[in-house]
Design a protein around this motif. Structure first.
Motif, PDB file in Angstrom:
ATOM      1  N   MET A   1      84.391-101.218 -67.157  1.00  0.00           N
ATOM      2  CA  MET A   1      83.447-100.960 -68.257  1.00  0.00           C
ATOM      3  C   MET A   1      82.030-101.296 -67.790  1.00  0.00           C
ATOM      4  O   MET A   1      81.790-102.324 -67.177  1.00  0.00           O
ATOM      5  CB  MET A   1      83.798-101.819 -69.469  1.00  0.00           C
ATOM      6  CG  MET A   1      82.981-101.489 -70.705  1.00  0.00           C
ATOM      7  SD  MET A   1      83.385-102.543 -72.136  1.00  0.00           S
ATOM      8  CE  MET A   1      85.032-101.937 -72.533  1.00  0.00           C
ATOM      9  N   ARG A   2      81.102-100.373 -68.065  1.00  0.00           N
ATOM     10  CA  ARG A   2      79.728-100.579 -67.648  1.00  0.00           C
ATOM     11  C   ARG A   2      79.069-101.745 -68.377  1.00  0.00           C
ATOM     12  O   ARG A   2      79.441-102.078 -69.493  1.00  0.00           O
ATOM     13  CB  ARG A   2      78.907 -99.313 -67.915  1.00  0.00           C
ATOM     14  CG  ARG A   2      79.305 -98.152 -67.031  1.00  0.00           C
ATOM     15  CD  ARG A   2      78.514 -96.929 -67.415  1.00  0.00           C
ATOM     16  NE  ARG A   2      78.883 -95.797 -66.590  1.00  0.00           N
ATOM     17  CZ  ARG A   2      78.455 -94.569 -66.785  1.00  0.00           C
ATOM     18  NH1 ARG A   2      77.636 -94.316 -67.798  1.00  0.00           N
ATOM     19  NH2 ARG A   2      78.827 -93.589 -65.998  1.00  0.00           N
ATOM     20  N   SER A   4      76.089-101.816 -69.623  1.00  0.00           N
ATOM     21  CA  SER A   4      75.412-101.350 -70.837  1.00  0.00           C
ATOM     22  C   SER A   4      76.379-101.229 -72.003  1.00  0.00           C
ATOM     23  O   SER A   4      76.058-101.585 -73.138  1.00  0.00           O
ATOM     24  CB  SER A   4      74.732 -99.997 -70.581  1.00  0.00           C
ATOM     25  OG  SER A   4      75.691 -99.017 -70.185  1.00  0.00           O
ATOM     26  N   THR A   5      77.591-100.740 -71.719  1.00  0.00           N
ATOM     27  CA  THR A   5      78.597-100.600 -72.773  1.00  0.00           C
ATOM     28  C   THR A   5      79.017-101.965 -73.302  1.00  0.00           C
ATOM     29  O   THR A   5      79.158-102.167 -74.513  1.00  0.00           O
ATOM     30  CB  THR A   5      79.827 -99.847 -72.241  1.00  0.00           C
ATOM     31  OG1 THR A   5      79.406 -98.601 -71.688  1.00  0.00           O
ATOM     32  CG2 THR A   5      80.834 -99.585 -73.349  1.00  0.00           C
ATOM     33  N   LYS A   6      79.216-102.919 -72.385  1.00  0.00           N
ATOM     34  CA  LYS A   6      79.580-104.278 -72.796  1.00  0.00           C
ATOM     35  C   LYS A   6      78.505-104.899 -73.684  1.00  0.00           C
ATOM     36  O   LYS A   6      78.805-105.551 -74.681  1.00  0.00           O
ATOM     37  CB  LYS A   6      79.796-105.165 -71.553  1.00  0.00           C
ATOM     38  CG  LYS A   6      81.063-104.847 -70.764  1.00  0.00           C
ATOM     39  CD  LYS A   6      81.170-105.772 -69.573  1.00  0.00           C
ATOM     40  CE  LYS A   6      82.433-105.477 -68.773  1.00  0.00           C
ATOM     41  NZ  LYS A   6      82.528-106.331 -67.568  1.00  0.00           N
ATOM     42  N   ILE A   9      78.625-103.287 -77.150  1.00  0.00           N
ATOM     43  CA  ILE A   9      79.798-103.753 -77.901  1.00  0.00           C
ATOM     44  C   ILE A   9      79.583-105.187 -78.385  1.00  0.00           C
ATOM     45  O   ILE A   9      79.871-105.518 -79.542  1.00  0.00           O
ATOM     46  CB  ILE A   9      81.076-103.661 -77.033  1.00  0.00           C
ATOM     47  CG1 ILE A   9      81.455-102.189 -76.820  1.00  0.00           C
ATOM     48  CG2 ILE A   9      82.234-104.410 -77.690  1.00  0.00           C
ATOM     49  CD1 ILE A   9      82.595-101.984 -75.851  1.00  0.00           C
ATOM     50  N   GLY A 177      71.476-103.025 -74.012  1.00  0.00           N
ATOM     51  CA  GLY A 177      72.549-102.094 -73.664  1.00  0.00           C
ATOM     52  C   GLY A 177      72.063-100.662 -73.638  1.00  0.00           C
ATOM     53  O   GLY A 177      72.406 -99.885 -72.721  1.00  0.00           O
ATOM     54  N   PHE A 181      71.829 -98.308 -70.394  1.00  0.00           N
ATOM     55  CA  PHE A 181      72.556 -97.040 -70.445  1.00  0.00           C
ATOM     56  C   PHE A 181      71.642 -95.887 -70.028  1.00  0.00           C
ATOM     57  O   PHE A 181      72.027 -95.023 -69.228  1.00  0.00           O
ATOM     58  CB  PHE A 181      73.094 -96.804 -71.861  1.00  0.00           C
ATOM     59  CG  PHE A 181      73.810 -95.501 -72.024  1.00  0.00           C
ATOM     60  CD1 PHE A 181      75.112 -95.345 -71.565  1.00  0.00           C
ATOM     61  CD2 PHE A 181      73.181 -94.422 -72.636  1.00  0.00           C
ATOM     62  CE1 PHE A 181      75.778 -94.129 -71.704  1.00  0.00           C
ATOM     63  CE2 PHE A 181      73.834 -93.211 -72.781  1.00  0.00           C
ATOM     64  CZ  PHE A 181      75.131 -93.068 -72.313  1.00  0.00           C
TER      65      PHE A 181
END
Length: 197
Positions: A1-2, A4-6, A9, A177, A181
């Protein structure tokens, strides 16, 4: 998982925690207190009762203008009587606790309705004698600890501070994030070789 995604979230989780979970727990605690809280005394006036106060704090006297006591329904006026003579004396010493009029609050639960008469600030836990006299027809009053004492126990300022902090951190993580991204997308585009002319 990237990364930015973490971050996004985590920002969402913190936002949900601050906006929903913490206030919900607080509201449930207050609701349970109101549903399960029994007054220290509930009696017909003119009259007298003995109350055992185990904690210092503010204690309110209420005009229960629609209520049931000992199987009997009472319905009286919402307006309070000027003829009320109210005293709270410590049983052993006879010391009188000052009464502060305050008619700003109302409370309803089912078919019971009441409004505040005023309050006593109790500094010393002890047994007290509460007396209310005057020339008026029978009505019901109740005596209980202030809801604001519960709010103090729940550390309301701390709860709201944590909620605001959770929102702030959630905002920072979400923005970070999104920035990461966008940067990652740009890097992917820059690494993609141009096709043949």
């Amino acid at each position: 998982m990237r990364k930015s995604t973490k971050q996004m979230i985590l920002g969402l989780v913190l936002f949900v925690t601050g906006a929903i979970i913490i206030p919900t727990i607080f509201c449930i605690s207050v609701a349970l207190y109101l549903l399960n809280n029994e007054p220290l005394a509930k009696f017909v006036i003119p009259g007298q009762t003995v109350v055992t106060i185990e904690e210092q704090g503010r204690y309110y006297l209420w005009n229960d203008y629609q209520t049931i006591l000992n199987g009997r329904t009472y319905s009286s006026s919402e307006e309070l009587l000027d003829e009320l003579e109210i005293s709270l004396l410590e049983n052993k010493t006879g010391n009188k606790v000052e009464f502060t009029p305050n008619q700003s609050m109302t409370s309803s639960a089912g078919d019971s309705h009441k409004n505040s008469i005023g309050y006593f600030e109790i500094d010393t836990p002890a047994i007290y004698i509460l007396t209310i006299s005057g020339e008026f027809s029978s009505r019901v009053v109740s005596f209980e600890k202030s809801l604001f004492d519960l709010c103090n126990k729940l550390n309301t300022p701390v709860i709201f501070s944590v909620t605001i902090l959770a929102h702030l951190v959630a905002f920072i993580f979400t923005i970070a994030g999104i920035i990461n991204f966008v940067k990652a997308r740009k890097n992917i585009r820059n690494r993609t070789p141009d096709g043949p002319d």
